[in-house]
Design an enzyme around this catalytic site. Structure first.
Site, PDB file in Angstrom:
ATOM      1  N   VAL A 145       0.841  -1.201   0.000  1.00 46.13           N
ATOM      2  CA  VAL A 145       0.000   0.000   0.000  1.00 46.13           C
ATOM      3  C   VAL A 145       0.875   1.250   0.000  1.00 46.13           C
ATOM      4  O   VAL A 145       0.591   2.245  -0.671  1.00 46.13           O
ATOM      5  CB  VAL A 145      -0.947  -0.005   1.217  1.00 46.13           C
ATOM      6  N   GLU A 156      -1.322   5.480  -4.760  1.00 53.21           N
ATOM      7  CA  GLU A 156      -2.703   5.262  -5.192  1.00 53.21           C
ATOM      8  C   GLU A 156      -3.304   6.475  -5.897  1.00 53.21           C
ATOM      9  O   GLU A 156      -4.168   6.357  -6.761  1.00 53.21           O
ATOM     10  CB  GLU A 156      -3.586   4.903  -3.977  1.00 53.21           C
ATOM     11  N   ASP A 179      -0.534  22.954 -43.011  1.00 56.63           N
ATOM     12  CA  ASP A 179      -1.092  23.241 -44.318  1.00 56.63           C
ATOM     13  C   ASP A 179      -1.034  24.751 -44.536  1.00 56.63           C
ATOM     14  O   ASP A 179      -1.103  25.524 -43.579  1.00 56.63           O
ATOM     15  CB  ASP A 179      -2.538  22.755 -44.383  1.00 56.63           C
ATOM     16  N   ASP A 225      -7.040  21.508 -42.442  1.00 57.66           N
ATOM     17  CA  ASP A 225      -8.494  21.632 -42.392  1.00 57.66           C
ATOM     18  C   ASP A 225      -9.193  20.806 -43.459  1.00 57.66           C
ATOM     19  O   ASP A 225     -10.394  20.640 -43.412  1.00 57.66           O
ATOM     20  CB  ASP A 225      -8.920  23.098 -42.538  1.00 57.66           C
ATOM     21  N   ASP A 245      -5.833  16.419 -45.632  1.00 58.57           N
ATOM     22  CA  ASP A 245      -4.955  16.399 -44.461  1.00 58.57           C
ATOM     23  C   ASP A 245      -5.232  15.214 -43.531  1.00 58.57           C
ATOM     24  O   ASP A 245      -4.437  14.924 -42.644  1.00 58.57           O
ATOM     25  CB  ASP A 245      -5.137  17.683 -43.638  1.00 58.57           C
TER      26      ASP A 245
END
Length: 904
Positions: free
Chosen positions: A281, A286, A328, A637, A641
């Site tokens: 533990v 955790e 682009d 866009d 692409d």
């Protein structure tokens, strides 16, 4: 179906598809073809079910160990421990599913309507049908403003131009000619007799036969390839997986050593097993999965505020290690709005300012603003441009301006309005009575107007060399004079200077008539004209991009332009933006076709501009960059692409102008289509990764310290200073809240002055491991020091549980308080707390106070003390504890000073 329709004649296609151009298909045949080919739509990849999404959250190695620890704890009767661990795992899963779900909803809100109607010949008459009902063989009518609903072979064309930038990257509308029959190997962007699904008719009209629908279209082929590209894990995923496995293996190894040691020393099997579970533990942080998820979710929220929607949590961090951005050109680096920037008339040059289609701007001559209406030559030039145009300027509801019609003609309307020449007013004063439409063979357009001067006048615009050859006079300083050879050469030099700047150049001329000519043809009208001037236009760069590129270079990120446009235009834009450095190269799609993958891997290191490339080229470029060890982001866009967006480490799509295919493929969608937002995203990614390092360092040094505290106390024969419930309380509450607060740091001042980290760089690098060792040892000294003082207070601790609990409370309170204080030291890896400000992270202040109150609760609330095995502490006890708590904080600050000198 075949895909070489561009190489067939109209008659051959009509015969092959069994269709009449005047009648079209019958409804019965169309139904049969839908059965054969399916609906004309793109089917998206089946989404994961909610159950599958939840299940994916439990595949992490660290989470699996936590679940195992929970089962073991429950089997040994430690029900409270088991419940707490499972609660952490469930919270982590819910957070992950919820945040990714929110991103998907935000993306859906961005999607535009993508199901246009189509005008179709069916049963001998024109019908308007949903595009999804189209089948191969359908004959459709297309007009300016229409979205092409399927792949078609054009069979009639009248001044037809189609905007194909979303598919080919070509920024200028492409002229279409139904009469052409092309070679089979002609590239997609040069197929003048074809129109493709999702492109837009910008000018003219035409008719076509549907030859491809759904996934048989060019877009459909791209969509299929996208779905076949497997998702790759991000660098953070890989590192966290590696860290989780390392922690899990180390945890199991330490537990085995402690268990064996206890048995050898004579301890009972059950007791030693419980101690081993206690150490397990302590060894596993955790809170780590939950904190990582929450911090990434907070990063997503901040990204939305900076105009970016993140579709996947871990994509936020990956941006922080990007060292190449493949962008682009059209619409991303540029405005996707043709704009007149230079003009020539009467032997004079002027520059035109302004942004896109907004009709606001100035005219500059020799560095000074001028009123062009006061110069007869330029007034006439811009009047011709406005009147000899079919485009119109409109103002949208959001206050922005747009163009209806061809973007090139739109640029002429805009520059006219900048000069004060409104198209509506000019059309009223000099109405158009006839025209000779533009065609690609003669490369000119002529319109006839009445009452411009006296009688009838014709205005002509077109290719400079052709228009100039048809002129015999020139309008010079308000007068018409003979056009001699010197003047012709001067005009040619002006045209050449515009072309070298990658401007698209148009020439303008006119001719006067006493009355309307009886024969209207190019041969009789477009000759013996009076030359007026030239206009040069370009799709201009976004104004903010230059600063963003400069910031990229400062941050060690290489910007790269990848476009379907021509080489000269791409290079001119790149140089204007300072995207190209001295010695940077340019590659074209043709050169890429003749280049091996090995050659390309070498060339990508020195290439900044790729021109006239296809979707396949873009994927090759991204792959070559990745093979060289780069973390590559791809922005774009268009449909063209999408494959590269998917293949890159981070795909960034434009939210406004982006196609649904691009947005659905990308990891990040920009809501403002602004390249500058990508740089903000990179900065946010770096901050997030830096913050992840901070809380990983904080959590691991805590947990390693806890392991050493338990291990060393047992090694020296002392009772365990911390019981399992205290360790869980520590890890879940007092570790997690300060760690989460560390994840909200605003970022260090030099975050964008650092080079991108290597994708192979581990989270636990050498400096962090040393830091963890320093802090862990400091915690051991502080906690065991306080623990031994507590034991010495009551020497009968072995026989008196209450007195042992007193010593354990000393250790428990010292460990929690020391960690809370040293969390302030963990706020920066390079700067001391006094440099960044003690209380500048308000969330950490609140988290510390909250955690401290939780500590007080288990010490001072009577009914909680038995559960957590704590006792009441006095003011004197706290004085002793605080003295020990200063040790980890001071050691942390001293280490940072030493580290900065060593590593910087």
């Amino acid at each position: 179906m075949q895909n070489n329709w561009h190489s067939k004649t109209v008659d051959e296609i009509s015969k092959e598809l069994s269709v009449s151009l005047s009648v079209g298909l019958t409804s019965d045949k169309a139904r049969d073809l839908i059965e054969k080919y399916g609906y004309n739509e793109l089917k998206e990849k089946e989404e994961q079910s909610l159950f599958q999404k939840i299940l994916d959250q439990f595949k992490d190695f660290l989470v699996i160990i936590l679940i195992a620890a929970s089962i073991v704890s429950a089997a040994m009767g430690e029900i409270t421990d088991s419940i707490v661990i499972i609660a952490i795992v469930i919270i982590n899963a819910i957070l992950g599913v919820m945040q990714e779900g929110k991103a998907e909803k935000a993306l859906q809100a961005l999607k535009k309507m993508s199901s246009p109607n189509a005008k179709v010949f069916r049963d001998g008459k024109v019908q308007v049908l949903p595009a999804k009902m189209l089948v191969p063989g359908d004959v459709i009518i297309i007009e300016a403003g229409d979205i092409i609903p399927a792949d078609i072979r054009i069979v009639e064309s009248h001044n037809l131009k189609i905007e194909e930038s979303s598919l080919t990257g070509e920024s200028v509308p492409v002229e279409k000619d139904a009469k052409k029959v092309l070679d089979k190997d002609v590239s997609l962007g040069d197929r003048a007799n074809m129109a493709y699904m999702s492109t837009t008719v910008s000018y003219g009209r035409g008719k076509g036969i549907v030859v491809g629908t759904g996934h048989k279209t060019e877009i459909g082929k791209i969509a299929d390839k996208i779905q076949n590209i497997e998702d790759e894990k991000t660098p953070l995923q890989q590192k966290l997986d590696q860290l989780g496995k390392w922690l899990g293996i180390a945890c199991l190894g330490i537990c085995a050593v402690v268990f064996a040691e206890g048995i050898i020393r004579g301890g009972s099997l059950i007791e030693m097993f419980m101690v081993a579970v206690s150490l397990a533990v302590a060894a596993i942080p955790e809170g780590l999965p939950a904190v990582v998820t929450i911090v990434l979710a907070l990063g997503m929220k901040r990204m939305v505020e900076r105009n970016a929607i993140v579709r996947k949590l871990l994509a936020v961090e990956t941006l922080g290690c990007v060292d190449v951005i493949c962008s682009d050109k059209t619409g991303t680096l540029t405005q996707n709005e043709m704009t007149v920037v230079k003009a020539y008339s009467g032997g004079k040059f002027i520059d035109v300012t302004g942004k896109g289609y907004n009709p606001a701007g100035d005219f500059i001559k020799d560095g000074e603003k001028i009123n062009v209406l006061e110069i007869p030559d330029f007034k006439l030039l811009f009047s011709i441009g406005t009147l000899c145009s079919d485009a119109s300027l409109s103002k949208k509801d959001d206050g922005k301006f747009g163009i209806v019609g061809d973007p090139t003609e739109g640029a002429l309307i805009v520059v006219g309005e900048k000069a004060g020449l409104l198209k509506s007013e000019l059309n009223n004063l000099y109405p158009r009575i006839r025209e000779i439409p533009f065609d690609s063979d003669r490369k000119m357009m002529t319109t006839f107007h009445e009452e411009f001067i006296e009688g009838i006048v014709s205005f002509t615009k077109g290719a400079p060399d052709i228009v100039l050859d048809r002129c015999s006079k020139i309008h010079l300083n308000g007068k018409v004079v003979e056009l001699n050879d010197d003047m012709r050469n001067e005009i040619k030099r002006a045209n050449s200077s515009f072309a070298k700047s990658a401007l698209r150049v148009l020439a303008f001329a006119y001719r006067e008539y006493g009355e309307m000519p009886k024969i209207i043809s190019s041969d009789t009208i477009e000759k013996d004209m009076i030359f007026v001037g030239l206009m040069g236009m370009i799709d201009p760069p976004r104004t903010e991009v230059k600063d963003s590129i400069s910031l990229c270079r400062r941050a060690g990120i290489k910007p790269v332009m990848i476009t379907g446009d021509y080489k000269d235009t791409a290079v001119a834009i790149a140089k204007d933006l300072k995207l190209m450095n001295e010695g940077d190269g340019v590659l074209t799609g043709h050169e890429l076709d003749n280049m091996s993958d090995e050659e390309l891997i070498k060339r990508v290191e020195t290439t900044s501009v790729y021109a006239r490339v296809s979707p396949e080229h873009k994927v090759r470029i991204v792959d070559a960059l990745k093979k060289n060890g780069h973390i590559a982001a791809m922005t774009g866009d268009g449909v063209n692409d999408a494959m590269a967006l998917k293949r890159s480490d981070i795909g960034v799509a434009m939210g406004i102008t982006g196609t649904d295919v691009a947005k659905g493929t990308a990891d990040i969608v920009l809501t403002d289509d602004n390249f500058a937002s990508i740089v903000s995203a990179v900065e946010e990614g770096r901050i997030i990764y830096s913050n992840i390092r901070k809380f990983v360092f904080f959590l691991l040094s805590c947990n390693v310290g806890e392991i050493l505290i338990v291990f060393l106390s047992m090694l020296f024969g002392y009772p365990t200073p911390l019981v399992p419930i205290q360790l869980l309380w520590l890890n879940l509450v007092t570790d997690s809240f300060p760690a989460l607060a560390l994840g909200t740091e605003k970022g260090e001042p030099d975050i964008m002055d650092l080079k991108p980290r290597s994708a192979k760089e581990p989270i636990l690098d050498r400096s962090m491991i040393i830091g963890i060792a320093v802090q862990s040892i400091a915690l051991v000294v502080a906690v065991l020091g306080a623990y031994f003082i507590g034991l010495n207070r009551y020497p009968d601790y072995l026989t008196n549980p209450e007195h042992l609990s007193f010593a354990r409370t000393y250790a428990f309170a010292t460990l929690i308080t020391a960690e809370l204080i040293r969390s302030y030291s963990s706020r920066s890896e390079r700067f001391t707390i006094f440099k960044i400000g003690v209380f500048t992270n308000k969330i950490l202040v609140y988290a510390s106070i909250f955690s401290l109150l939780l500590l007080f609760a288990v010490i001072y609330i009577p009914f909680l003390r038995p559960i957590f095995q704590t006792v009441y502490l006095t003011l004197w006890d706290w004085t002793v504890i605080l003295m020990f708590c200063a040790i980890p904080f001071v050691s942390g600050e001293i280490y940072k000073v030493i580290k900065r000198k060593i590593y910087r």
